[in-house]
Design an enzyme around this catalytic site. Sequence first.
Site, PDB file in Angstrom:
ATOM      1  N   LYS A 239       0.837  -1.205   0.000  1.00 14.80           N
ATOM      2  CA  LYS A 239       0.000   0.000   0.000  1.00 14.80           C
ATOM      3  C   LYS A 239       0.870   1.253   0.000  1.00 14.80           C
ATOM      4  O   LYS A 239       1.947   1.235   0.596  1.00 14.80           O
ATOM      5  CB  LYS A 239      -0.850   0.038   1.283  1.00 14.80           C
ATOM      6  CG  LYS A 239      -2.012  -0.909   1.312  1.00 14.80           C
ATOM      7  CD  LYS A 239      -2.811  -0.715   2.594  1.00 14.80           C
ATOM      8  CE  LYS A 239      -3.953  -1.693   2.690  1.00 14.80           C
ATOM      9  NZ  LYS A 239      -4.966  -1.542   1.655  1.00 14.80           N
ATOM     10  N   ARG A 313     -10.404 -11.441   2.268  1.00  9.19           N
ATOM     11  CA  ARG A 313     -11.319 -12.456   1.734  1.00  9.19           C
ATOM     12  C   ARG A 313     -10.659 -13.839   1.723  1.00  9.19           C
ATOM     13  O   ARG A 313     -11.353 -14.856   1.757  1.00  9.19           O
ATOM     14  CB  ARG A 313     -11.810 -12.044   0.344  1.00  9.19           C
ATOM     15  CG  ARG A 313     -10.733 -11.918  -0.676  1.00  9.19           C
ATOM     16  CD  ARG A 313     -11.182 -11.134  -1.888  1.00  9.19           C
ATOM     17  NE  ARG A 313     -11.208  -9.690  -1.654  1.00  9.19           N
ATOM     18  CZ  ARG A 313     -11.533  -8.773  -2.562  1.00  9.19           C
ATOM     19  NH1 ARG A 313     -11.902  -9.148  -3.764  1.00  9.19           N
ATOM     20  NH2 ARG A 313     -11.508  -7.487  -2.279  1.00  9.19           N
TER      21      ARG A 313
HETATM   22  N1  BES Z   1      -8.064  -3.452   4.559  1.00  7.54           N
HETATM   23  C1  BES Z   1      -8.435  -3.232   3.241  1.00  7.54           C
HETATM   24  C2  BES Z   1      -9.803  -2.635   3.051  1.00  7.54           C
HETATM   25  C3  BES Z   1     -10.046  -1.246   3.582  1.00  7.54           C
HETATM   26  C4  BES Z   1      -9.323  -0.163   3.142  1.00  7.54           C
HETATM   27  C5  BES Z   1     -11.061  -1.072   4.496  1.00  7.54           C
HETATM   28  C6  BES Z   1      -9.610   1.085   3.655  1.00  7.54           C
HETATM   29  C7  BES Z   1     -11.353   0.171   4.983  1.00  7.54           C
HETATM   30  C8  BES Z   1     -10.625   1.262   4.557  1.00  7.54           C
HETATM   31  C9  BES Z   1      -8.344  -4.485   2.373  1.00  7.54           C
HETATM   32  O1  BES Z   1      -7.582  -5.535   2.815  1.00  7.54           O
HETATM   33  C10 BES Z   1      -7.679  -3.951   1.174  1.00  7.54           C
HETATM   34  O2  BES Z   1      -6.529  -3.667   1.257  1.00  7.54           O
HETATM   35  N2  BES Z   1      -8.463  -3.766   0.126  1.00  7.54           N
HETATM   36  C11 BES Z   1      -8.010  -3.147  -1.022  1.00  7.54           C
HETATM   37  C12 BES Z   1      -8.168  -4.088  -2.175  1.00  7.54           C
HETATM   38  C13 BES Z   1      -7.428  -3.640  -3.397  1.00  7.54           C
HETATM   39  C14 BES Z   1      -6.330  -4.570  -3.644  1.00  7.54           C
HETATM   40  C15 BES Z   1      -8.322  -3.614  -4.571  1.00  7.54           C
HETATM   41  C16 BES Z   1      -8.863  -1.909  -1.230  1.00  7.54           C
HETATM   42  O3  BES Z   1     -10.079  -2.021  -1.068  1.00  7.54           O
HETATM   43  O4  BES Z   1      -8.309  -0.851  -1.482  1.00  7.54           O
HETATM   44 ZN    ZN Z   2      -5.509  -5.427   2.074  1.00  5.50          ZN
END
Ligand code: BES
Ligand code: ZN
Length: 463
Positions: A239, A313
Site C-alpha cells: 500500500k 477475503r
Molecule cells: N483493509 C483493506 C480494506 C479497507 C481499506 C477497508 C480502507 C477500509 C478502509 C483491504 O484488505 C484492502 O486492502 N483492500 C483493497 C483491495 C485492493 C487490492 C483492490 C482496497 O479495497 O483498497
Molecule cells: Zn488489504
Amino acid sequence: MVYTLLINKADRKTIPVIPVDRDSFKIWHSKQSSFVKNFLAGLGHEVKSGVYVIIPNSEGKISQILLSVENADDFWAFGCLPINLPAGTYQIVANWKKDQLQRAVLAWGLGAYRFSKYKKQKALVAKLLVPKGIDINYAENLIAANTLVRDLINTPAEDMTPQALGKAAQELAKSFGAKYTITSGKNLLNKGFRAIHAVGRASVNEPCLIDFSWGKEKAPKVTLVGKGVCFDSGGLDLKPADGMVVMKKDMAGAAHVLGLAKMIMAANLPVRLRVIIPAVENLVSSNSIKPGDVITTYNGTTVEITNTDAEGRLILADALALASEDKPELLIDFASLTGAARIAVGTEIAAFFTNDNKAANEVFAFAEQEDDPCCRLPLYKPYMSGQDSKIADLRNLDVSSSYGGAIKAALFLQKFVAKDLPWLHFDIMAFNTRYRHGRPEGGEAQGIRAVFCYLTKKFGGNK
Ligand code: BES
Ligand code: ZN
C-alpha cells in the site's frame, strides 16, 4: 477501561440537564428569571444540536445545564457532556419516552470514551444519575462492548498482534465460561487452514485461528466470524503511505465480533454462540505470498492470488468454510474488507450483504431505530465473472475492473458459505475520521447495536 460514571443512586443533590429543541426552548425560556434570560442573551445563545450552557444561580453555583437538541431522537447530543461538564451528579429532566432516555444514557457513556493507553487523560468528574425505569445494566453492557471494540481497534499493531488478539478473545471467553481454542503457525497447515497460513506466514507474529463457543449446546446456533488482519501493509502489492497509515484497524471485524459476543453473553441470550477469528499480519518478507500463487483453501476451493492486498477475503474463506461445517442457524461476519464499500456509502455507514431478505429488512429497521446506520448492498451474481480464473477455481480480485469492489468481495465470500445458510456480511470502516458527539475520532463499532437488537428479537432473552 470502562469509565462511564453512570450511577443508580445519587448521594448528593443532582444538577438537572434539560434537553430542549426549538419549541420546548421557548416554553422553558418563558419560565426563567430575568437573570437567566440576561445570561443567555449575553452569551448570544442559539438552539443548535449539542450546544450546552452551564447556567449559574445567583451565588454563581451551577443550577442547571441547558442542552440543545434537534428533537427527542437526537440522543447523540448527550455525548458531548461527560468530558466537558464540571464535577457533579447530573440528572436528565425531560418528558422523553423510555427508549429515548435509554439512548441518551448510551450516548453519555459512549461520549465518555477516551483512548488512554498511551496518553494520560484528565479524569472524568461528571456523573449521570440514570433516569428511573432505565436499565443501567443494559446501558453498561452496550457501553462496555463498544469500549472493547474501540480499544482493540485503537491499539497499535505493535501491541495488537495476532497473539494479543487471541489473548483478548481468550479473556473475554474465560470471563463468560466459554470454551476457547487457538490454532497457530504450522498447526494451521495440519488442519487445512492454508489460506490463513499463506497470508500470515510472512510475519514473525504467527498467524492463528481463534475459536470459542458459549451457551447451551441445544440452543439455536449463531456463529460470528471477524476479519483479524492485525496489520495490512498490502503484502507485496504494498500500500502507499496514506493507505497504510490506519491499517492497524484491519482487525476491526474481529473487534466487532468480540464486542457483539460480549453483548450476547452479558445479556445471556439463549443461543449457542460460536466466534471464529482468523488473525494475521499481512506483511512483506521473502516468504510472502506472491501475485500469481494459487492457494487451496480449507474447503478445497483453489484461489489464484491476483492481488496480495485483497487478503481479508482469503483468510475469511477458510473461516467461513469452517463456520459452515456445523450449519449454524445464522452466520454473521464483520470485516473491514474493501475501500470500495467506503466509496459506496462513505465512512459512517456500514455496508451489509445478505441472502436473507427478512433479516435485511429487520436489521435495517433496527439500524434506523438505534441510529447505527447500515445500508444493504446487493449480492449481484453477474459481477462474479471477473473473479473467474484460468488456472484456479477463483481469483481473489477482479483485476480487469475495480467497479463494484465491495459487491465482488462479498460474492467471493459467499462462495465459502454453505448454500441455504442465512448469512449476513458487514463491510465496515470501523474508524471515525472526524469527531461527532458520542463518537470521538478513532476506532468505532458499526452495526453491532443494530445486529444485537435483531438477535434479541429473533432469539429472545432477558431484554
Ligand atoms: N483493509 C483493506 C480494506 C479497507 C481499506 C477497508 C480502507 C477500509 C478502509 C483491504 O484488505 C484492502 O486492502 N483492500 C483493497 C483491495 C485492493 C487490492 C483492490 C482496497 O479495497 O483498497
Ligand atoms: Zn488489504
